[in-house]
Write a protein that holds these residues in place. Sequence first.
Motif, PDB file in Angstrom:
ATOM      1  N   UNK A  55      -0.932  18.691  44.461  1.00  0.00           N
ATOM      2  CA  UNK A  55      -1.566  18.565  43.141  1.00  0.00           C
ATOM      3  C   UNK A  55      -2.553  17.402  43.129  1.00  0.00           C
ATOM      4  N   UNK A  56      -3.460  17.431  42.170  1.00  0.00           N
ATOM      5  CA  UNK A  56      -4.351  16.288  41.956  1.00  0.00           C
ATOM      6  C   UNK A  56      -3.511  15.017  41.765  1.00  0.00           C
ATOM      7  N   UNK A  57      -3.925  13.952  42.434  1.00  0.00           N
ATOM      8  CA  UNK A  57      -3.207  12.694  42.324  1.00  0.00           C
ATOM      9  C   UNK A  57      -1.989  12.577  43.207  1.00  0.00           C
ATOM     10  N   UNK A  58      -1.720  13.598  44.008  1.00  0.00           N
ATOM     11  CA  UNK A  58      -0.541  13.570  44.881  1.00  0.00           C
ATOM     12  C   UNK A  58      -0.936  13.864  46.327  1.00  0.00           C
ATOM     13  N   UNK A  59      -0.095  13.390  47.245  1.00  0.00           N
ATOM     14  CA  UNK A  59      -0.298  13.702  48.655  1.00  0.00           C
ATOM     15  C   UNK A  59      -1.685  13.324  49.138  1.00  0.00           C
ATOM     16  N   UNK A  60      -2.382  14.290  49.736  1.00  0.00           N
ATOM     17  CA  UNK A  60      -3.701  14.046  50.319  1.00  0.00           C
ATOM     18  C   UNK A  60      -4.840  14.457  49.388  1.00  0.00           C
ATOM     19  N   UNK A  61      -4.525  14.818  48.156  1.00  0.00           N
ATOM     20  CA  UNK A  61      -5.558  15.198  47.191  1.00  0.00           C
ATOM     21  C   UNK A  61      -6.143  13.980  46.487  1.00  0.00           C
ATOM     22  N   UNK A  62      -7.353  14.163  45.952  1.00  0.00           N
ATOM     23  CA  UNK A  62      -8.009  13.088  45.208  1.00  0.00           C
ATOM     24  C   UNK A  62      -7.208  12.707  43.967  1.00  0.00           C
ATOM     25  N   UNK A  63      -7.291  11.431  43.608  1.00  0.00           N
ATOM     26  CA  UNK A  63      -6.750  10.980  42.334  1.00  0.00           C
ATOM     27  C   UNK A  63      -7.770  11.276  41.235  1.00  0.00           C
ATOM     28  N   UNK A  64      -7.292  11.327  39.996  1.00  0.00           N
ATOM     29  CA  UNK A  64      -8.159  11.646  38.873  1.00  0.00           C
ATOM     30  C   UNK A  64      -7.757  10.809  37.670  1.00  0.00           C
ATOM     31  N   UNK A  65      -8.462  10.982  36.569  1.00  0.00           N
ATOM     32  CA  UNK A  65      -8.018  10.385  35.317  1.00  0.00           C
ATOM     33  C   UNK A  65      -6.628  10.914  35.000  1.00  0.00           C
ATOM     34  N   UNK A  66      -5.702  10.019  34.657  1.00  0.00           N
ATOM     35  CA  UNK A  66      -4.322  10.470  34.496  1.00  0.00           C
ATOM     36  C   UNK A  66      -4.152  11.455  33.344  1.00  0.00           C
ATOM     37  N   UNK A  67      -5.137  11.527  32.447  1.00  0.00           N
ATOM     38  CA  UNK A  67      -5.052  12.488  31.349  1.00  0.00           C
ATOM     39  C   UNK A  67      -5.126  13.928  31.851  1.00  0.00           C
ATOM     40  N   UNK A  68      -5.575  14.106  33.102  1.00  0.00           N
ATOM     41  CA  UNK A  68      -5.640  15.460  33.672  1.00  0.00           C
ATOM     42  C   UNK A  68      -4.395  15.813  34.468  1.00  0.00           C
ATOM     43  N   UNK A  69      -3.437  14.896  34.545  1.00  0.00           N
ATOM     44  CA  UNK A  69      -2.195  15.199  35.260  1.00  0.00           C
ATOM     45  C   UNK A  69      -1.262  15.955  34.316  1.00  0.00           C
ATOM     46  N   UNK A  70      -1.647  17.188  34.024  1.00  0.00           N
ATOM     47  CA  UNK A  70      -0.902  18.019  33.087  1.00  0.00           C
ATOM     48  C   UNK A  70      -0.578  19.361  33.732  1.00  0.00           C
ATOM     49  N   UNK A  71       0.434  20.018  33.206  1.00  0.00           N
ATOM     50  CA  UNK A  71       0.818  21.320  33.742  1.00  0.00           C
ATOM     51  C   UNK A  71      -0.282  22.360  33.551  1.00  0.00           C
ATOM     52  N   UNK A  72      -0.920  22.467  32.375  1.00  0.00           N
ATOM     53  CA  UNK A  72      -2.017  23.436  32.260  1.00  0.00           C
ATOM     54  C   UNK A  72      -3.151  23.189  33.253  1.00  0.00           C
ATOM     55  N   UNK A  73      -3.500  21.916  33.493  1.00  0.00           N
ATOM     56  CA  UNK A  73      -4.558  21.627  34.454  1.00  0.00           C
ATOM     57  C   UNK A  73      -4.129  22.000  35.868  1.00  0.00           C
ATOM     58  N   UNK A  74      -2.876  21.719  36.202  1.00  0.00           N
ATOM     59  CA  UNK A  74      -2.388  22.056  37.537  1.00  0.00           C
ATOM     60  C   UNK A  74      -2.280  23.564  37.712  1.00  0.00           C
ATOM     61  N   UNK A  75      -2.025  24.289  36.626  1.00  0.00           N
ATOM     62  CA  UNK A  75      -2.064  25.747  36.688  1.00  0.00           C
ATOM     63  C   UNK A  75      -3.492  26.224  36.959  1.00  0.00           C
ATOM     64  N   UNK A  76      -4.467  25.611  36.274  1.00  0.00           N
ATOM     65  CA  UNK A  76      -5.870  25.969  36.504  1.00  0.00           C
ATOM     66  C   UNK A  76      -6.284  25.658  37.940  1.00  0.00           C
ATOM     67  N   UNK A  77      -5.812  24.537  38.484  1.00  0.00           N
ATOM     68  CA  UNK A  77      -6.113  24.197  39.876  1.00  0.00           C
ATOM     69  C   UNK A  77      -5.519  25.218  40.836  1.00  0.00           C
ATOM     70  N   UNK A  78      -4.338  25.747  40.496  1.00  0.00           N
ATOM     71  CA  UNK A  78      -3.709  26.771  41.340  1.00  0.00           C
ATOM     72  C   UNK A  78      -4.545  28.038  41.356  1.00  0.00           C
ATOM     73  N   UNK A  79      -5.054  28.434  40.208  1.00  0.00           N
ATOM     74  CA  UNK A  79      -5.931  29.607  40.153  1.00  0.00           C
ATOM     75  C   UNK A  79      -7.214  29.361  40.942  1.00  0.00           C
TER      76      UNK A  79
END
Length: 272
Positions: free
Chosen positions: A52-76
């Motif tokens: 996910x964004x902000x985890x592991x080897x992925x880029x960090x982002x504004x923490x306001x985007x660390x949400x389940x709907x955003x992570x669902x959109x990233x999965x798509x």
Amino acid sequence: MPNYTSADGLKLHYTDEGSGLPVIALAGLSRNGTDFNHVAPHLPVRLIRPDYRGRGLSDWADHSTYTIPQEAADTLALMDHLGLEKAAILGTSRGGLIAMVLAATAKHRLSAVALNDIGPVIDETGIAVIKDYIGRNPTQKTYAEAAAARAKLLTLFEGVPMSRWLEEVEQQYEETADGLVIRYDPKLRDAVLEAGTQPTPDLWPLFDALSDLPLALIRGANSNLLSVETADEMTRRRPDMIRHDVAGRGHVPFLDEPDALDALNLWLEKQQ
């Protein structure tokens, strides 16, 4: 190193191994694709594991985007990047919540869902534990110290060899000269605490959105996040759901336990 780009321009990491049925493995809140290292050798599928964004080897982002709907959109977005019209989701904890959001918003992209120790009601005991550690580096200075501490602290897990705890801490932390450092953005803590100030939504409609999809539930028999009462209600609503409670495991099972593998194999058979 495989990466794709999110709609807001982040470079997000993933691994893509194996062949056959595409299964996207979505990790827990602060975890990453290595969460599935234990089960990966047992799954005869094309296993896709994003960070996910902000985890592991992925880029960090504004923490306001660390949400389940955003992570669902990233999965798509990852599915689009890979040219996948549909995929099955194996979701551990937060990953299962993402799967339920996808079922409610993009069900046509899913072929099946397996939930690892997560449901539409999250026990407050487990939430309190998460809020205590999220975003903080451990006090232990080495992998060996952290593994020993975990073996002593996680009493809901029974019969786990020290080698497994060592593998776990190596996946979750980086060992540096100054001690162990979490492998995710510390501001994930801000996202979690801010989300906790909002009214708790009713997630049962998201679970009900899984209707008609092959569904499995793997639950740690000692889980402090998914109560037996919630799991029983999930079973009542979906009597066809494959359910295995893994003895001697809290939140979350490693997924290579015999009962967990039995559930996953039955789930895969339903998709043939």
